[in-house]
Scaffold this motif. Sequence first.
Motif, PDB file in Angstrom:
ATOM      1  N   SER A 111       0.850  -1.203   0.000  1.00 34.60           N
ATOM      2  CA  SER A 111       0.000   0.000   0.000  1.00 34.60           C
ATOM      3  C   SER A 111       0.883   1.250   0.000  1.00 34.60           C
ATOM      4  N   GLY A 116     -10.406  -1.600  -5.721  1.00 40.05           N
ATOM      5  CA  GLY A 116      -9.983  -2.474  -4.619  1.00 40.05           C
ATOM      6  C   GLY A 116      -9.445  -1.617  -3.487  1.00 40.05           C
ATOM      7  N   THR A 117     -10.298  -0.787  -2.928  1.00 35.42           N
ATOM      8  CA  THR A 117      -9.810   0.281  -2.033  1.00 35.42           C
ATOM      9  C   THR A 117      -9.410  -0.220  -0.646  1.00 35.42           C
ATOM     10  N   GLY A 118      -9.939  -1.376  -0.221  1.00 37.34           N
ATOM     11  CA  GLY A 118      -9.590  -1.896   1.109  1.00 37.34           C
ATOM     12  C   GLY A 118      -9.931  -0.879   2.191  1.00 37.34           C
ATOM     13  N   ILE A 127      -6.907   3.619   1.715  1.00 34.42           N
ATOM     14  CA  ILE A 127      -5.718   4.463   1.766  1.00 34.42           C
ATOM     15  C   ILE A 127      -5.380   5.133   0.428  1.00 34.42           C
ATOM     16  N   GLN A 128      -5.516   4.382  -0.692  1.00 33.50           N
ATOM     17  CA  GLN A 128      -5.159   5.016  -1.983  1.00 33.50           C
ATOM     18  C   GLN A 128      -6.195   6.078  -2.349  1.00 33.50           C
ATOM     19  N   ASP A 180     -14.785  -1.706  -4.159  1.00 33.35           N
ATOM     20  CA  ASP A 180     -14.275  -2.939  -3.564  1.00 33.35           C
ATOM     21  C   ASP A 180     -15.354  -4.014  -3.692  1.00 33.35           C
ATOM     22  N   ILE A 181     -14.897  -5.268  -3.685  1.00 30.92           N
ATOM     23  CA  ILE A 181     -15.845  -6.375  -3.720  1.00 30.92           C
ATOM     24  C   ILE A 181     -16.375  -6.645  -2.321  1.00 30.92           C
ATOM     25  N   GLY A 192     -18.582  -3.706  -5.758  1.00 35.13           N
ATOM     26  CA  GLY A 192     -18.631  -4.504  -6.985  1.00 35.13           C
ATOM     27  C   GLY A 192     -17.258  -4.981  -7.395  1.00 35.13           C
ATOM     28  N   SER A 193     -17.245  -5.887  -8.366  1.00 34.67           N
ATOM     29  CA  SER A 193     -16.005  -6.523  -8.796  1.00 34.67           C
ATOM     30  C   SER A 193     -15.346  -5.752  -9.939  1.00 34.67           C
ATOM     31  N   LEU A 194     -14.051  -5.643  -9.866  1.00 39.41           N
ATOM     32  CA  LEU A 194     -13.229  -5.009 -10.914  1.00 39.41           C
ATOM     33  C   LEU A 194     -13.882  -3.727 -11.422  1.00 39.41           C
ATOM     34  N   ASN A 204      -4.014  -1.269  -6.101  1.00 44.07           N
ATOM     35  CA  ASN A 204      -3.152  -2.299  -5.522  1.00 44.07           C
ATOM     36  C   ASN A 204      -4.079  -3.517  -5.488  1.00 44.07           C
ATOM     37  N   PRO A 205      -4.196  -4.203  -6.626  1.00 44.92           N
ATOM     38  CA  PRO A 205      -5.259  -5.204  -6.732  1.00 44.92           C
ATOM     39  C   PRO A 205      -4.894  -6.469  -5.958  1.00 44.92           C
ATOM     40  N   PRO A 206      -5.859  -7.351  -5.766  1.00 53.55           N
ATOM     41  CA  PRO A 206      -5.558  -8.613  -5.080  1.00 53.55           C
ATOM     42  C   PRO A 206      -4.787  -9.523  -6.033  1.00 53.55           C
ATOM     43  N   GLU A 218      -9.662 -12.452   0.678  1.00 50.58           N
ATOM     44  CA  GLU A 218     -10.231 -11.438  -0.220  1.00 50.58           C
ATOM     45  C   GLU A 218      -9.240 -10.294  -0.469  1.00 50.58           C
ATOM     46  N   TYR A 219      -8.452  -9.953   0.550  1.00 46.11           N
ATOM     47  CA  TYR A 219      -7.611  -8.755   0.438  1.00 46.11           C
ATOM     48  C   TYR A 219      -6.449  -8.942  -0.524  1.00 46.11           C
TER      49      TYR A 219
HETATM   50  C1  SAM Z   1      -4.291  -5.768  -1.765  1.00 44.50           C
HETATM   51  S1  SAM Z   1      -5.803  -5.083  -1.187  1.00 44.50           S
HETATM   52  C2  SAM Z   1      -5.476  -3.375  -1.430  1.00 44.50           C
HETATM   53  C3  SAM Z   1      -6.152  -2.495  -0.430  1.00 44.50           C
HETATM   54  C4  SAM Z   1      -5.752  -1.009  -0.517  1.00 44.50           C
HETATM   55  N1  SAM Z   1      -6.142  -0.428  -1.778  1.00 44.50           N
HETATM   56  C5  SAM Z   1      -4.276  -0.822  -0.296  1.00 44.50           C
HETATM   57  O1  SAM Z   1      -3.583  -0.353  -1.213  1.00 44.50           O
HETATM   58  O2  SAM Z   1      -3.802  -1.142   0.783  1.00 44.50           O
HETATM   59  C6  SAM Z   1      -6.904  -5.514  -2.503  1.00 44.50           C
HETATM   60  C7  SAM Z   1      -8.344  -5.089  -2.312  1.00 44.50           C
HETATM   61  O3  SAM Z   1      -9.092  -5.544  -3.453  1.00 44.50           O
HETATM   62  C8  SAM Z   1     -10.347  -6.044  -3.048  1.00 44.50           C
HETATM   63  N2  SAM Z   1     -10.835  -7.001  -4.051  1.00 44.50           N
HETATM   64  C9  SAM Z   1     -10.671  -8.331  -4.111  1.00 44.50           C
HETATM   65  N3  SAM Z   1     -11.239  -8.828  -5.220  1.00 44.50           N
HETATM   66  C10 SAM Z   1     -11.769  -7.765  -5.887  1.00 44.50           C
HETATM   67  C11 SAM Z   1     -12.475  -7.624  -7.087  1.00 44.50           C
HETATM   68  N4  SAM Z   1     -12.752  -8.663  -7.848  1.00 44.50           N
HETATM   69  N5  SAM Z   1     -12.873  -6.397  -7.447  1.00 44.50           N
HETATM   70  C12 SAM Z   1     -12.589  -5.309  -6.686  1.00 44.50           C
HETATM   71  N6  SAM Z   1     -11.898  -5.385  -5.539  1.00 44.50           N
HETATM   72  C13 SAM Z   1     -11.503  -6.593  -5.140  1.00 44.50           C
HETATM   73  C14 SAM Z   1     -10.089  -6.653  -1.697  1.00 44.50           C
HETATM   74  O4  SAM Z   1     -11.267  -6.735  -0.939  1.00 44.50           O
HETATM   75  C15 SAM Z   1      -9.042  -5.712  -1.117  1.00 44.50           C
HETATM   76  O5  SAM Z   1      -9.665  -4.695  -0.371  1.00 44.50           O
END
Ligand code: SAM
Length: 515
Positions: free
Chosen positions: A157, A176-178, A181-182, A197-198, A223-225, A240-242, A256-257
């Motif tokens: 992050s 994917g905001t978690g 922070i971004q 975020d999902i 929602g996803s992506l 910062n995607p998963p 999930e993260y």
């Molecule tokens: C690595 S974390 C990054 C969190 C934060 N943005 C950071 O930089 O610390 C990835 C984030 O993507 C989310 N996520 C997972 N699958 C996803 C998807 N299909 N679409 C959107 N977000 C997704 C997770 O829930 C998680 O919050």
Amino acid sequence: MPPASRPALLARLRSDLGSSLFTVARLSGAGAWGASGGAALFRGERVAARRALASRTPASEAERRSDTLALLFVLGYPQPAADVAAALPELGLAGATELGLVAEDDDRQVRALVDLRPYSFTDSAGEANWWIASDLGELALQGPLREDHVLGIGGASATLSSLMIPRPVDRALDLGTGCGIQALHAARHARHVVATDISQRALDFAAFNAELNLVDGIEFRLGSLFEPVAGETFDHIVSNPPFVITPRTEGVPAYEYRDGGMVGDALVARVVAEAGRHLTPGGVGQFLGNWETGQGAKRGAYSVADWAEQGGVPLDVWVVERETQDPAAYAETWIRDGGTRPGTPDFERLYGAWLDDFDERGVSEIGFGYITLRRPQELHAAAPPRIERLLAPVAAGLAPHILECLAAQDALRDLPDDALAAATLRVAGDVTEERHYWPGNDDPTVITLKQGGGFARSVDSGTALSALVGACDGDLSVGAIVGALAQLLDAPEADLRAELLPQVRELVATGMLRL
Ligand SMILES: C[S@@+](CC[C@H](N)C(=O)[O-])C[C@H]1O[C@@H](n2cnc3c(N)ncnc32)[C@H](O)[C@@H]1O
């Protein structure tokens, strides 16, 4: 549960945190756990930090309150109810409970339900100090994480936020905001930010953090992506995607993260392929990712350019590969990250599953790095992909360097060789030269140009390039320097120009020579 969002209580919490010295400087300084305790925490151990806190007498009430908050929310040690009430005088224990931050046990001990810690940074808008809530980590839980864990600010992050270019824009997207922070960082240079975020839990944490830190202009969408932003475009997309590659096998936890639920590096491929459609002309995407090297189309960092092409929208692609691991090292890193300790039967089982997964796809290496995508302005073609392997340690805060490189690459896009030859360049102030000689020889066997800042690049150079760079003081044009060198080296000028201009272009593109 994520903390609740109640404006009046959040205002009291903000006031308590602000008056308590619960700051990065205090925690990492000699008055709290110091460098050694901080380093142990970084390694995932909390005992040294606790002992350091216990051995020091706080010099003020504000320091005492900071210590209580650190023990409770950062280290995860339950604290006496009276101490917690004293640490949060305006919010009180009842308010902290109502916000979902703590729970009181029967024995008048209070335990944290979330991780809450100070975070500070300096960017182009100045210095800022925030507090960020997320789920409790392994350190506080003393065990593996839940699969729907909401990540706090980890190394990745911090890396992405330090890369984020501070170009003022209208709309930004954090995919994917978690914990948000971004998105919070992006809101410092974007008028409006969409954070997706999902996970609803993640969005709740992110909204709490935005409100706690009085950061406006962020809209949260589930929602996803790119689904939540279908048909929309942005001037800046960050993610910062998963990206962690995880075997899709029964019994392997899917966090999930870090795990987007796809096979291999397919999630990063999707993000890259779809990003172009969501960028405005001139818009920039900045992502972290993993990519596989191996059989067939697995071309490591070069795959990123393939993925971008598959998206069907012309994009400038710039990949900086920062690290590579073999499958075994990769498996160890991510099994440990999930809180499973080496030497346990679970660790062995998961290790086997990871290696089977890589074997199945013929993967020999996994790369990690930074992806920058830029949608060219209308009527411009995309530049050839830049794939750089830069493994040297770098100083934090690369955003200004990235911005400078993007501007230089833009200027080069329309600059024919004749115009480059007519240009007067200056060597950047952080460029030095290293020469190595065989003993007793007057001529160097190796000349290397070194970049002191930025990505700390090392560029193999020859005598002619080195002399040209040395002469770039903004006085003579590149063509005039080449002409003089041709005479000096007794070489045909056209040949020397053909050899040097592409190298000069590269040095300009990487900020070592300035137009
Ligand atoms: C690595 S974390 C990054 C969190 C934060 N943005 C950071 O930089 O610390 C990835 C984030 O993507 C989310 N996520 C997972 N699958 C996803 C998807 N299909 N679409 C959107 N977000 C997704 C997770 O829930 C998680 O919050």
